[in-house]
Design an enzyme around this catalytic site. Structure first.
Site, PDB file in Angstrom:
ATOM      1  N   TYR A 261       0.719  -1.185   0.043  1.00 38.68           N
ATOM      2  CA  TYR A 261       0.117  -0.029   0.164  1.00 38.68           C
ATOM      3  C   TYR A 261       0.839   1.396  -0.048  1.00 38.68           C
ATOM      4  O   TYR A 261       0.538   2.248  -0.510  1.00 38.68           O
ATOM      5  CB  TYR A 261      -0.874   0.048   1.091  1.00 38.68           C
ATOM      6  CG  TYR A 261      -1.990  -0.992   1.215  1.00 38.68           C
ATOM      7  CD1 TYR A 261      -3.251  -0.701   0.924  1.00 38.68           C
ATOM      8  CD2 TYR A 261      -1.822  -2.143   1.963  1.00 38.68           C
ATOM      9  CE1 TYR A 261      -4.353  -1.563   0.748  1.00 38.68           C
ATOM     10  CE2 TYR A 261      -2.669  -3.123   1.801  1.00 38.68           C
ATOM     11  CZ  TYR A 261      -4.088  -2.676   1.318  1.00 38.68           C
ATOM     12  OH  TYR A 261      -4.893  -3.559   1.252  1.00 38.68           O
ATOM     13  N   GLU A 317      -2.926  -7.792  -2.601  1.00 40.72           N
ATOM     14  CA  GLU A 317      -3.501  -6.712  -2.197  1.00 40.72           C
ATOM     15  C   GLU A 317      -2.791  -5.457  -2.488  1.00 40.72           C
ATOM     16  O   GLU A 317      -1.500  -5.383  -2.192  1.00 40.72           O
ATOM     17  CB  GLU A 317      -3.795  -6.781  -0.528  1.00 40.72           C
ATOM     18  CG  GLU A 317      -4.801  -7.539   0.067  1.00 40.72           C
ATOM     19  CD  GLU A 317      -5.028  -7.274   1.559  1.00 40.72           C
ATOM     20  OE1 GLU A 317      -4.685  -6.087   1.992  1.00 40.72           O
ATOM     21  OE2 GLU A 317      -5.271  -8.133   2.226  1.00 40.72           O
ATOM     22  N   TRP A 355      -7.278  -4.143  -3.473  1.00 38.46           N
ATOM     23  CA  TRP A 355      -8.127  -3.989  -2.046  1.00 38.46           C
ATOM     24  C   TRP A 355      -9.026  -2.718  -2.126  1.00 38.46           C
ATOM     25  O   TRP A 355      -8.425  -1.897  -2.188  1.00 38.46           O
ATOM     26  CB  TRP A 355      -7.151  -4.068  -1.054  1.00 38.46           C
ATOM     27  CG  TRP A 355      -7.992  -4.000   0.312  1.00 38.46           C
ATOM     28  CD1 TRP A 355      -8.353  -3.182   0.961  1.00 38.46           C
ATOM     29  CD2 TRP A 355      -8.500  -5.298   0.969  1.00 38.46           C
ATOM     30  NE1 TRP A 355      -9.075  -3.404   1.839  1.00 38.46           N
ATOM     31  CE2 TRP A 355      -9.239  -4.734   2.229  1.00 38.46           C
ATOM     32  CE3 TRP A 355      -8.540  -6.589   0.746  1.00 38.46           C
ATOM     33  CZ2 TRP A 355      -9.846  -5.504   2.868  1.00 38.46           C
ATOM     34  CZ3 TRP A 355      -8.986  -7.501   1.786  1.00 38.46           C
ATOM     35  CH2 TRP A 355      -9.606  -7.007   2.918  1.00 38.46           C
ATOM     36  N   GLU A 362     -13.205  -1.442   7.811  1.00 36.05           N
ATOM     37  CA  GLU A 362     -11.787  -1.157   8.018  1.00 36.05           C
ATOM     38  C   GLU A 362     -11.176  -1.019   9.446  1.00 36.05           C
ATOM     39  O   GLU A 362     -10.661  -0.267  10.063  1.00 36.05           O
ATOM     40  CB  GLU A 362     -11.575   0.023   7.434  1.00 36.05           C
ATOM     41  CG  GLU A 362      -9.933   0.294   7.229  1.00 36.05           C
ATOM     42  CD  GLU A 362      -8.941  -0.569   6.793  1.00 36.05           C
ATOM     43  OE1 GLU A 362      -9.485  -1.541   5.694  1.00 36.05           O
ATOM     44  OE2 GLU A 362      -7.704  -0.531   7.164  1.00 36.05           O
TER      45      GLU A 362
HETATM   46  C1  BGC Z   1      -5.455  -5.895   5.358  1.00 36.01           C
HETATM   47  C2  BGC Z   1      -7.104  -5.693   4.972  1.00 36.01           C
HETATM   48  C3  BGC Z   1      -7.198  -4.157   5.333  1.00 36.01           C
HETATM   49  C4  BGC Z   1      -6.334  -3.423   4.315  1.00 36.01           C
HETATM   50  C5  BGC Z   1      -6.415  -1.610   4.335  1.00 36.01           C
HETATM   51  C6  BGC Z   1      -4.422  -4.655   4.554  1.00 36.01           C
HETATM   52  O1  BGC Z   1      -3.147  -4.895   5.245  1.00 36.01           O
HETATM   53  O2  BGC Z   1      -5.168  -7.322   4.975  1.00 36.01           O
HETATM   54  O3  BGC Z   1      -7.430  -6.161   5.934  1.00 36.01           O
HETATM   55  O4  BGC Z   1      -8.200  -3.633   5.362  1.00 36.01           O
HETATM   56  O5  BGC Z   1      -5.012  -3.593   4.483  1.00 36.01           O
HETATM   57  O6  BGC Z   1      -5.795  -1.230   5.623  1.00 36.01           O
END
Ligand code: BGC
Length: 403
Positions: A261, A317, A355, A362
């Protein structure tokens, strides 16, 4: 216009998790945590996907995905130690059949942060038997699904779970102990080792991994750069790579599930060897609606660092929460561009999962995050965001245009 063709049979989809979308999961630690009023909100019905999975998978199909990542809720399947619910196993059978009928490949995570209440009340992952309890659950699930699920994620983000639940104390059971955190990590590792063997025993061709959350940790360049190097190095070593190195050595990864992310800037701290986040000094980088830095280049760096394992990578993700559609589009394209660049440089990326499919619960942020390809209103109506159609074209054509 320059373009990049992704490899044949590339997996395209979105990711979800049981507690975040299903609703009415009342037999687990998160439910108890909310009951204890440790949060100011309740997950409640979440986005009611337990009842609306057919509708959700129609959406998945209409968005051009050929794969879908979901998780099974351990507390539903095994509501009591040693007891399995045929009803819930039947429910997940319908879920999986419903994906297969639409020609969508399921990737199933067996643990996505939540634990049955009975385990929570019996020490959770500190319990020396925790990995054996988990193995019993895995054994039962795999017996049921080895004919129709071949991609498995045993544990989602073990380090994130350990960090939030046992170091930062913001998730159940709210502990703050380095010693306990490492005991928990040890049990999670054992759980993966055992599950890997169990799944392969039942299904030789299965692809099994964990989903590993990874970030680039950069030393904060303001405030005493030299002092910030060590904590950034330590975080990279301990939070990113140690567990992968260990599993790779044990040969218990068939692929690497990467959850990416953001990047962090780290500042040294006398109190904490891992330092602290340095948030005030990097104004030039864009941040999303949750304040996370947006850094597609860091995803490229991480992918390049994974090359040493010589394993296929699934981006399990990647996504963002934004207030404007345009920003989702920018995030998506930039991160796919990083993915394409990494593939060109020899990283064996085989899939990409956004994701998430829907805006959902959340964790300690409640419902304020907006990660979905579709938003969900208070009557649970799903409304697709524009960028999801841009993603659809990429999935369907297996091709990214702007390069
Ligand atoms: C997790 C999710 C979470 C997403 C956004 C990931 O690290 O697996 O469950 O919603 O991040 O924070």
């Amino acid at each position: 216009m320059p373009k990049f063709d992704f490899p044949d049979n590339f997996l395209w989809g979105a990711a979800t998790s049981s507690y975040q979308i299903e609703g009415q999961n009342k037999d687990n630690d998160w439910f108890l945590w909310e009951e204890e009023r440790k949060t100011s909100f309740r997950c409640g019905k979440a986005v009611d996907s337990y009842n609306r999975f057919e509708e959700d998978f129609d959406l998945v199909k209409s968005l051009g995905h050929n794969a879908h990542r979901l998780s099974f809720e351990w507390s539903r399947i095994q509501p009591h130690p040693g007891k399995f619910s045929e009803k819930e196993l039947g429910h997940y059978r319908q879920v999986i059949s419903s994906l297969l009928e639409r020609n969508i490949k399921p990737i199933v995570a067996l643990h996505h942060f939540t634990n049955p209440s009975w385990l929570y009340l019996d020490g959770g992952w500190l319990n020396p038997l925790s990995s054996s309890y988990f193995s019993q659950y895995v054994e039962r699930v795999v017996k049921e699904f080895s004919d129709c699920v071949s991609w498995w994620i045993t544990i989602n983000e073990p380090l994130v779970y350990m960090y939030n639940s046992y170091l930062k104390g913001i998730w159940p059971p709210g502990q703050k102990s380095l010693r306990k955190a490492f005991l928990v990590l040890d049990n999670l590792k054992k759980a993966h080792l055992k599950s890997y063997a169990i799944i392969h025993e039942k299904c030789k061709d299965a692809k099994v991994s964990i989903a590993k959350h990874m970030r680039v940790f950069s030393p904060c360049f303001k405030f005493n750069f030299g002092q910030n190097l060590m904590p950034a190095y330590l975080r990279n070593k301990i939070f990113n790579f140690d567990i992968l190195d260990y599993f790779a050595k044990q040969k218990v990864l068939d692929f690497i599930g990467l959850n990416y992310y953001t990047k962090d800037f780290i500042k040294g701290s006398l109190k904490n060897a891992f330092g602290r986040d340095c948030i005030s000094s990097h104004h030039r980088m864009r941040r999303n609606s949750l304040g996370w830095y947006v850094s597609p280049k860091s995803m490229f760096k991480i992918l390049m660092r994974l090359k040493k394992y010589n394993l296929p990578v699934i981006i399990a993700e990647n996504g963002t929460s934004e207030n404007e559609d345009r920003l989702y589009e920018e995030y998506l394209i930039e991160h796919l561009r990083s993915t394409a660049e990494a593939i060109k440089k020899g990283v064996d990326v085989r899939g990409y999962f956004w994701w998430s499919l829907l805006d959902n619960f959340e964790w300690h942020e409640g419902f304020k995050a907006r990660f979905g390809l579709a938003e969900v209103d208070s009557d649970f109506n799903r409304k697709v965001r524009n960028f999801a159609y841009i993603f659809r074209d990429i999935c369907v054509n297996n091709r990214l245009k702007v390069l």
